[in-house]
Design a protein around this motif. Structure first.
Motif, PDB file in Angstrom:
ATOM      1  N   ALA A   1      73.454  -1.354  59.704  1.00 46.05           N
ATOM      2  CA  ALA A   1      74.226  -0.239  59.149  1.00 46.05           C
ATOM      3  C   ALA A   1      73.859   0.025  57.692  1.00 46.05           C
ATOM      4  O   ALA A   1      73.905   1.179  57.236  1.00 46.05           O
ATOM      5  CB  ALA A   1      75.714  -0.523  59.282  1.00 46.05           C
ATOM      6  N   SER A   2      73.474  -1.019  56.950  1.00 52.29           N
ATOM      7  CA  SER A   2      73.057  -0.812  55.566  1.00 52.29           C
ATOM      8  C   SER A   2      71.789   0.035  55.487  1.00 52.29           C
ATOM      9  O   SER A   2      71.602   0.793  54.527  1.00 52.29           O
ATOM     10  CB  SER A   2      72.817  -2.165  54.881  1.00 52.29           C
ATOM     11  OG  SER A   2      74.032  -2.855  54.693  1.00 52.29           O
ATOM     12  N   SER A   3      70.930  -0.073  56.485  1.00 50.25           N
ATOM     13  CA  SER A   3      69.724   0.758  56.496  1.00 50.25           C
ATOM     14  C   SER A   3      70.074   2.238  56.571  1.00 50.25           C
ATOM     15  O   SER A   3      69.395   3.077  55.962  1.00 50.25           O
ATOM     16  CB  SER A   3      68.830   0.372  57.680  1.00 50.25           C
ATOM     17  OG  SER A   3      68.314  -0.923  57.508  1.00 50.25           O
ATOM     18  N   LEU A   4      71.111   2.561  57.320  1.00 52.69           N
ATOM     19  CA  LEU A   4      71.550   3.959  57.393  1.00 52.69           C
ATOM     20  C   LEU A   4      72.056   4.443  56.042  1.00 52.69           C
ATOM     21  O   LEU A   4      71.734   5.556  55.598  1.00 52.69           O
ATOM     22  CB  LEU A   4      72.639   4.110  58.446  1.00 52.69           C
ATOM     23  CG  LEU A   4      72.225   3.907  59.904  1.00 52.69           C
ATOM     24  CD1 LEU A   4      73.444   3.983  60.811  1.00 52.69           C
ATOM     25  CD2 LEU A   4      71.199   4.944  60.323  1.00 52.69           C
ATOM     26  N   LEU A   5      72.836   3.611  55.363  1.00 50.86           N
ATOM     27  CA  LEU A   5      73.336   3.998  54.042  1.00 50.86           C
ATOM     28  C   LEU A   5      72.198   4.101  53.033  1.00 50.86           C
ATOM     29  O   LEU A   5      72.212   4.981  52.161  1.00 50.86           O
ATOM     30  CB  LEU A   5      74.368   2.982  53.552  1.00 50.86           C
ATOM     31  CG  LEU A   5      75.788   3.127  54.092  1.00 50.86           C
ATOM     32  CD1 LEU A   5      76.672   2.016  53.546  1.00 50.86           C
ATOM     33  CD2 LEU A   5      76.369   4.490  53.743  1.00 50.86           C
ATOM     34  N   ALA A   6      71.225   3.210  53.155  1.00 46.84           N
ATOM     35  CA  ALA A   6      70.085   3.253  52.233  1.00 46.84           C
ATOM     36  C   ALA A   6      69.321   4.562  52.385  1.00 46.84           C
ATOM     37  O   ALA A   6      68.968   5.215  51.387  1.00 46.84           O
ATOM     38  CB  ALA A   6      69.160   2.069  52.491  1.00 46.84           C
TER      39      ALA A   6
ATOM     40  N   PHE B   1      67.917   9.983  50.373  1.00 45.29           N
ATOM     41  CA  PHE B   1      67.578  11.376  50.635  1.00 45.29           C
ATOM     42  C   PHE B   1      68.651  12.358  50.172  1.00 45.29           C
ATOM     43  O   PHE B   1      68.479  13.571  50.317  1.00 45.29           O
ATOM     44  CB  PHE B   1      67.272  11.561  52.118  1.00 45.29           C
ATOM     45  CG  PHE B   1      66.043  10.810  52.560  1.00 45.29           C
ATOM     46  CD1 PHE B   1      64.789  11.132  52.060  1.00 45.29           C
ATOM     47  CD2 PHE B   1      66.141   9.740  53.440  1.00 45.29           C
ATOM     48  CE1 PHE B   1      63.665  10.427  52.456  1.00 45.29           C
ATOM     49  CE2 PHE B   1      65.023   9.034  53.833  1.00 45.29           C
ATOM     50  CZ  PHE B   1      63.777   9.372  53.333  1.00 45.29           C
ATOM     51  N   THR B   2      69.748  11.860  49.623  1.00 49.44           N
ATOM     52  CA  THR B   2      70.758  12.747  49.035  1.00 49.44           C
ATOM     53  C   THR B   2      70.859  12.563  47.524  1.00 49.44           C
ATOM     54  O   THR B   2      71.827  13.044  46.919  1.00 49.44           O
ATOM     55  CB  THR B   2      72.137  12.507  49.679  1.00 49.44           C
ATOM     56  OG1 THR B   2      72.530  11.147  49.483  1.00 49.44           O
ATOM     57  CG2 THR B   2      72.117  12.845  51.158  1.00 49.44           C
ATOM     58  N   GLY B   3      69.892  11.875  46.956  1.00 50.77           N
ATOM     59  CA  GLY B   3      69.867  11.715  45.509  1.00 50.77           C
ATOM     60  C   GLY B   3      70.942  10.801  44.957  1.00 50.77           C
ATOM     61  O   GLY B   3      71.522  11.069  43.904  1.00 50.77           O
TER      62      GLY B   3
ATOM     63  N   GLY C   1      57.817   3.103  50.073  1.00 45.01           N
ATOM     64  CA  GLY C   1      59.205   2.652  50.162  1.00 45.01           C
ATOM     65  C   GLY C   1      60.097   3.635  50.890  1.00 45.01           C
ATOM     66  O   GLY C   1      60.956   3.244  51.690  1.00 45.01           O
ATOM     67  N   SER C   2      59.881   4.927  50.642  1.00 42.12           N
ATOM     68  CA  SER C   2      60.678   5.956  51.324  1.00 42.12           C
ATOM     69  C   SER C   2      60.400   5.964  52.819  1.00 42.12           C
ATOM     70  O   SER C   2      61.333   6.093  53.643  1.00 42.12           O
ATOM     71  CB  SER C   2      60.373   7.328  50.725  1.00 42.12           C
ATOM     72  OG  SER C   2      60.748   7.383  49.369  1.00 42.12           O
ATOM     73  N   ALA C   3      59.123   5.822  53.186  1.00 39.11           N
ATOM     74  CA  ALA C   3      58.774   5.806  54.607  1.00 39.11           C
ATOM     75  C   ALA C   3      59.373   4.579  55.304  1.00 39.11           C
ATOM     76  O   ALA C   3      59.895   4.671  56.430  1.00 39.11           O
ATOM     77  CB  ALA C   3      57.253   5.817  54.766  1.00 39.11           C
ATOM     78  N   ALA C   4      59.310   3.423  54.639  1.00 44.99           N
ATOM     79  CA  ALA C   4      59.869   2.208  55.225  1.00 44.99           C
ATOM     80  C   ALA C   4      61.386   2.323  55.365  1.00 44.99           C
ATOM     81  O   ALA C   4      61.964   1.876  56.366  1.00 44.99           O
ATOM     82  CB  ALA C   4      59.499   1.001  54.363  1.00 44.99           C
ATOM     83  N   THR C   5      62.038   2.923  54.390  1.00 46.93           N
ATOM     84  CA  THR C   5      63.492   3.105  54.449  1.00 46.93           C
ATOM     85  C   THR C   5      63.882   3.999  55.616  1.00 46.93           C
ATOM     86  O   THR C   5      64.839   3.724  56.354  1.00 46.93           O
ATOM     87  CB  THR C   5      63.998   3.715  53.132  1.00 46.93           C
ATOM     88  OG1 THR C   5      63.679   2.830  52.054  1.00 46.93           O
ATOM     89  CG2 THR C   5      65.497   3.938  53.181  1.00 46.93           C
TER      90      THR C   5
END
Length: 341
Positions: free
Chosen positions: A79-84, A89-91, A167-171
């Protein structure tokens, strides 16, 4: 204690010291009792008992701290991955950073707990020798192998302050796998023969999904700035509602197998989980209205603790249900009776 005696094989018999009627005399007594009431059974209903009182199932050999911790940390990570991803992506960097680090730390500890329970790292690697789509254990092992490196890469890029694109792609990729990581352990438990795990197979994934959402939201409320914690607060409140509703529905549909959830240490843990989850939701809503950082931290701590109590409570209830043979045999007999056999 008074009442009918039960033989070693579980069949109700005559009291000691009283000769059971035999022969024609027994037949006459049965006919007299049966006049005007239709046919009566010749043999009384059997009273349940297992063979020599032994459990029907072997007690799960999983270590409570390792496996219940593995269940909890996996949900927190997923679930933390979703928040990350949402924070990124929302700044909201103040939300994304602790969520990335929390997911990486939680999945690392989860894997460590799993390997510790297995005894040797080679045993985990042996589970990767084949991929069996019908086995939750096989699917889960491969899921962790794909998910953990993505989280570690996202966290490393965040700490280094470099390789932003990587990092963005991995997130983003970790967020895609996150829901499965948060809930596959419920499928894993339900796939066993342990009554209090198996009988909840319909609702347990939803219970674990809600619990994972509250845990991840709790971590974010503790670590993220109040100005950026809105998504975590909303996800946590929704997760709390899902967890509480699904857990109550699960108990209603489990029948006899729900008893271990209402007994002993498992009951105390699960009652604490319900109170902490509901209390955390109330504090989270209040913190959002009052913009009070202290209330947000209290809500986060309640959610983190409540999610852990839920996983440990479900684990211990399952172990208790495996140790008592009635939770295995009685529901089986009821299902056979319902089918007319």
């Amino acid at each position: 204690m008074s009442g009918p005696d039960v033989t070693r094989d579980g069949v109700q018999g005559a009291r000691p010291g009283r000769q059971a009627p035999t022969g024609a005399h027994a037949g006459r007594r049965r006919r007299r009792r049966g006049r005007g009431r239709g046919e009566q059974p010749m043999v009384p209903d059997a009273v349940f008992s297992s063979y020599y009182g032994k459990p029907v199932l072997n007690r799960p050999t999983w270590k409570a701290l390792d496996i219940a911790g593995y269940l909890y940390l996996g949900g927190l990570a997923g679930a933390s991955s979703l928040l990350a991803a949402g924070g990124q992506f929302t700044g909201r960097p103040g939300l994304a950073a602790p969520a990335k680090l929390g997911a990486a730390g939680a999945i690392s500890l989860s894997l460590a707990a799993l390997v510790h329970d297995l005894g040797r790292p080679a045993r985990f690697l042996n589970m990767l020798r084949v991929f069996k789509p019908t086995s939750p254990m096989s699917v889960g092992s491969w899921l962790l192998v794909g998910y953990a490196p993505l989280n570690l890469a996202a966290a490393a890029a965040e700490v280094a302050g470099r390789y932003r694109l990587l990092g963005s792609a991995a997130t983003a990729a970790a967020a895609v796998l996150g829901p499965a990581v948060a809930t596959y352990t419920a499928v894993l438990l339900s796939d066993t023969a342990v009554p209090s795990w198996h009988e909840g197979y319909r609702q347990l994934p939803f219970v674990f999904a809600g619990s994972a959402a509250t845990a991840a939201s709790g971590l974010a409320l503790v670590a993220a700035p109040a100005a950026e914690a809105g998504p975590a607060r909303r996800m946590g409140v929704l997760g709390a509602a899902l967890e509480l509703a699904a857990f109550r529905a699960m108990k209603r549909h489990m029948g006899l197998a729900a008893e271990p959830l209402e007994q002993g240490g498992a009951h105390r843990l699960l009652r604490a989980a319900e109170a902490l989850t509901a209390g955390g939701a109330a504090l989270a809503v209040l913190s959002g209205r009052m913009r009070d950082r202290r209330l947000a931290v209290a809500a986060g701590a309640a959610w983190l603790t409540g999610s852990a109590a839920l996983r440990f409570g479900v684990f211990h209830a399952g172990v208790a249900s495996a140790e008592d043979p009635k939770y295995t045999v009685v529901p089986q007999r009821e299902r056979l009776r319902a089918r007319g056999r």
